[in-house]
Motif scaffolding. Structure first.
Motif, short mmCIF file in Angstrom:
data_model
loop_
_atom_site.label_atom_id
_atom_site.label_comp_id
_atom_site.label_asym_id
_atom_site.label_seq_id
_atom_site.Cartn_x
_atom_site.Cartn_y
_atom_site.Cartn_z
N ASP A 273 0.83 -1.21 0.00
CA ASP A 273 0.00 0.00 0.00
C ASP A 273 0.87 1.26 0.00
N TRP A 276 2.97 0.93 -3.62
CA TRP A 276 2.18 0.85 -4.85
C TRP A 276 0.83 1.56 -4.75
N GLN A 278 -1.68 0.02 -3.52
CA GLN A 278 -2.59 -1.10 -3.76
C GLN A 278 -2.31 -2.19 -2.73
N ASP A 279 -3.28 -3.11 -2.55
CA ASP A 279 -3.01 -4.21 -1.64
C ASP A 279 -2.17 -5.27 -2.33
N ALA A 282 -3.55 -7.15 -5.48
CA ALA A 282 -3.53 -6.37 -6.72
C ALA A 282 -2.11 -6.26 -7.27
#
Length: 329
Positions: A273, A276, A278-279, A282
């Protein structure tokens, strides 16, 4: 205790979980934050050493795999890494059919990246040249063996590898890049995951080697035991400056490793996170998409092409020149 190859080999290999914190303390002296960190790292080191011993004593799949799968999901990937160490050592010293390939293409397949890293962890200690060994492995993932090799030298040969900035003569071509990725990963452990110590150590290396070192840090901070909060990960990302995209590559690889292990740890999500936005699921998806349809090309291994595509997929990435490293294996 019955006599096994392991009972004969283990005393000469000299690996135990207690050696890890002792080596770190020798380099930086007693430090309170490092003591706390090593209490978190201890289960990782102990699992690695225990699985290494298990593979030496019970290399048959029907005996070994239940012992590995009995390890909790959080550390099971580390157990398979330790098994890769033991099977590689047996292949090098004990006659018989090669155990590592049968394991990698059999029950170890879901953890093959980590098994290859484990193989590299013992390679510096066996009478087999690294490039001869690499030629027998999967063309795409074999460079993870050299990551393990670099981790070994970065951690256990600190004075030569980190203080002396030396690379073994036997390591050449693209393998030097993968070696440095492992050295970077080792710094996470040998510095006790201290951001200031990590930054100072990497800054001591030639600029040409820092990208791969930072990539190793990215992998370690997203995969290994969670000891950093968001602010610490962000501090590393900022300190990497032009190599921030390489940290992103490392965190993406960690997300793939975690996915293969069947469990995404909270600290993997945190690192992904921060880096990126994102988790981990992903990010792993982006890494998988980046790996489609790749083959070795003259001077550019498919593995490095994959890493470059991941780097380009990072939302904050800027175009970078293609690697010109030759692959000679």
């Amino acid at each position: 205790m019955p006599l096994t190859p392991g009972t004969l080999i283990r005393p000469f290999f000299g690996l135990d979980a207690e050696s890890f914190p002792k080596l770190a303390a020798e380099r930086f002296g007693p430090q309170e934050d490092m003591d706390r960190t090593w209490r978190t790292f201890e289960p990782v080191a102990r699992t690695l050493v225990d699985a290494f011993s298990a593979a030496l004593d019970t290399p048959r799949h029907e005996d070994l795999v239940p012992r590995l799968d009995a390890v909790g999901p959080e550390l099971r990937g580390v157990a398979y890494e330790g098994a890769g160490m033991g099977l590689t050592l047996l292949d090098s010293l004990v006659p018989g059919p090669r155990r590592l390939p049968r394991f990698v293409h059999g029950p170890g397949a879901p953890y093959r990246c980590l098994v290859y890293i484990g193989a590299g962890l013992v390679l510096p200690r066996v009478p087999t040249g690294p490039h001869r060994f690499l030629r027998r492995q999967d063309p795409f993932l074999r460079w993870l063996v050299m990551d393990g090799y670099g981790f070994h030298d970065g951690f256990f040969a600190w004075r030569r590898t980190v203080e002396g900035r030396s690379v073994p003569r036997a390591v050449r071509g693209y393998a030097r890049r993968a070696f440095d990725q492992g050295v970077g990963r080792s710094l996470w452990f040998s510095t006790g995951a201290g951001p200031d110590r990590i930054i100072a150590t990497i800054d001591g290396f030639p600029a040409s080697r820092r990208a791969d070192l930072w990539s190793g840090i990215g992998l370690a901070c997203a995969y290994a035991a969670g000891v950093m909060d968001r602010d610490a990960v962000r501090a590393l990302l900022e300190a990497a400056r032009e190599h921030a995209a390489d940290i992103a590559v490392g965190t993406a690889l960690a997300s793939v490793f975690r996915e293969q292990s069947g469990l995404v740890a909270p600290h993997t999500d945190v690192a992904c996170d921060v880096v990126w936005g994102q988790d981990a699921e992903a990010v792993a998806g982006a890494a998988h998409r980046a790996g489609r349809g790749l083959r070795d090309a003259p001077g550019r291994p498919a593995y490095e092409q994959w890493r470059q595509r991941i780097r380009d997929a990072w939302p904050h990435s800027s175009p970078s020149p293609s690697s010109t490293e030759e692959v000679r294996v």
